[in-house]
Design an enzyme around this catalytic site. Sequence first.
Site, PDB file in Angstrom:
ATOM      1  N   LYS A  78      46.685  37.433  40.335  1.00 51.35           N
ATOM      2  CA  LYS A  78      45.719  38.495  40.034  1.00 51.35           C
ATOM      3  C   LYS A  78      45.938  39.644  41.012  1.00 51.35           C
ATOM      4  CE  LYS A  78      40.699  39.172  39.361  1.00 51.35           C
ATOM      5  NZ  LYS A  78      39.361  38.552  39.401  1.00 51.35           N
ATOM      6  N   SER A 160      36.408  39.131  35.089  1.00 56.93           N
ATOM      7  CA  SER A 160      37.392  40.118  35.457  1.00 56.93           C
ATOM      8  C   SER A 160      38.833  39.609  35.477  1.00 56.93           C
ATOM      9  CB  SER A 160      37.060  40.669  36.848  1.00 56.93           C
ATOM     10  OG  SER A 160      37.248  39.672  37.838  1.00 56.93           O
ATOM     11  N   SER A 184      33.949  35.418  36.854  1.00 55.74           N
ATOM     12  CA  SER A 184      35.260  36.014  36.543  1.00 55.74           C
ATOM     13  C   SER A 184      36.440  35.058  36.442  1.00 55.74           C
ATOM     14  CB  SER A 184      35.602  37.084  37.579  1.00 55.74           C
ATOM     15  OG  SER A 184      34.823  38.231  37.371  1.00 55.74           O
TER      16      SER A 184
END
Lengths: 495, 95
Positions: A78, A160, A184
């Site tokens: 990420k 997210s 998330s």
Amino acid sequence: MTDLTQLTIAEALDGLKQKSFSATDLTRAYLAAMEKGRGLNAYVLETPDKALAMAGASDARIARGEFGPLEGIPLGVKDLFCTAGTRTTACSNILRNFVPTYESTVTSNLWRDGAVMLGKLNNDEFAMGSSNETSCFPGPVNPWRRQGANDTTPLVPGGSSGGSSAAVAAMLCAGATATDTGGSIRQPAALTGTVGIKPTYGRVSRWGIVAFASSLDQAGPIARDVMDAALMLRSFAGPDAKDTTCVDRAVPDYAAAVGKSIKDMTIGIPREYRIDGMPAEIQKLWDDGAQILKEAGANIVEISLPHTKYALPAYYIVAPAEASSNLARYDGVRYGLREPGKDIVDLYEKTRAAGFGKEVRRRIMIGTYVLSAGYYDAYYVRAQQLRTLIKQDFEQAYASGVDAILTPSTPSAAFGIGEKGSADPVEMYLQDVFTVTVNMAGLPGIAVPAGLDNQGLPLGLQLIGRAFDEETLFSVASVIEKAKGRFPVSDRWWG
Amino acid sequence: MSVDQATVRRIAHLARIAVTEEEVPHLQGELNAILAFVEQLNEVDVSGVEPMTSVTPMAMKKRQDVVTDGGIPEQIIANAPEREGHFFAVPKVVE
């Protein structure tokens, strides 16, 4: 040779050990899949040269008889984790050209254990969002599509960590790093038929991860199945002198908990999660999950977590408040974007207006307001008092003998890009209604896929555990996985 | 509680975010939607409840007060948008 990207991490480790293929073969297979999958916008930066160099080093270690716990496994990262020498943006224009000179503890641990970095994955800007639509890059697309004649509506992969969930579901990496402040990891996992675990606060070091809300942020993996999530978490976790909130506790062998009997465990079903307007298919998924656990020998009991409904509003005070102070560092002076100004204040204001996207600006402003003189007690202190009550609810349930709590992961399946939250931001915030309580109480939570909705889209169940008892979550989640099977994307329409 | 347009401008300035006049009414609407949403917290009697300060009870880790790192000015200013030697450069602050 079969497509190596189809292998789970556990299967790939076996193949590498038996020398059926090399780490370089495995990495090349993923690099080819990533190229074909570019239309999914899962990666914001591919690092093929680094990946092949790391795979080559892994092959050299294997040849010497060394074999790390994640030896040769290609992972996506990420873009919130700082990677030394590799651009890290938090998917914000304010960090668009930021190249860290240091490596986050989590990624350092993964490379120490032999893993290979394929590239950086899309996310909501500073991890603020539930659909990955706030990224400064083109948003990732869910590899899942609604069933039915030519329904090609692009769906969100959740947020997210939407790049992580999309990449894992589309098999563009063997597993991915993710972070979870209000849901998330678990919400994107649920929306893509993958497994995601948010560990207990303090289980994993936050050092080197771009901060959003420091008392809520926690990193964890998104993986294809429960075993892979367990294998990854073992490398994520562990003490770290660089994060004072990271605990000095030995890391258990999570993989050993996968498949363990749950006979005589007590599973709580919180009645407050039966929210108004909950779709019948989510209720059915939840009931089916409870039935599976009952058949595996667990006792199912109804419990009450009376302050549940206040978790989300309290979160929307605490998280923006912490974000407003964490994001004060982006001032156009030490790193990141700078917009010229007539004086220093003008420079700050123009830089931050140009560099932050709409949702981030909104949250910083809410945070600034609730922390400002005269409002601090009414908002922030009250929200932290609610947090105490939310945590006490869970403590009472666990004290009464509950081992884990079963809930749905999300109130709906994946929705269309642009479909939610354009008029009222709160509409999007409601995506996290089942996950956010867990962050507020600092507990571990896992999302495991458990079925499809009437449009053929995956739905997930969430298990919430006692602090530092991720092992029980892996055991219970694997019972659900065994009964329901895995949920790979059947139509690989992207290439 | 709800915010008026003057308050929106004041918050934006406190947050050091420039806002244009056209943005103010829109921001006001969004901020008020969020403030209306969090209003429900007032239903709860929180008298005598300790505000949470640490989610898991833990003693802050301590270490010796000694220098453990340093001598890396190049790394520290590597991402500076503007620099002079080993310094961050900013517009003139003091007259």
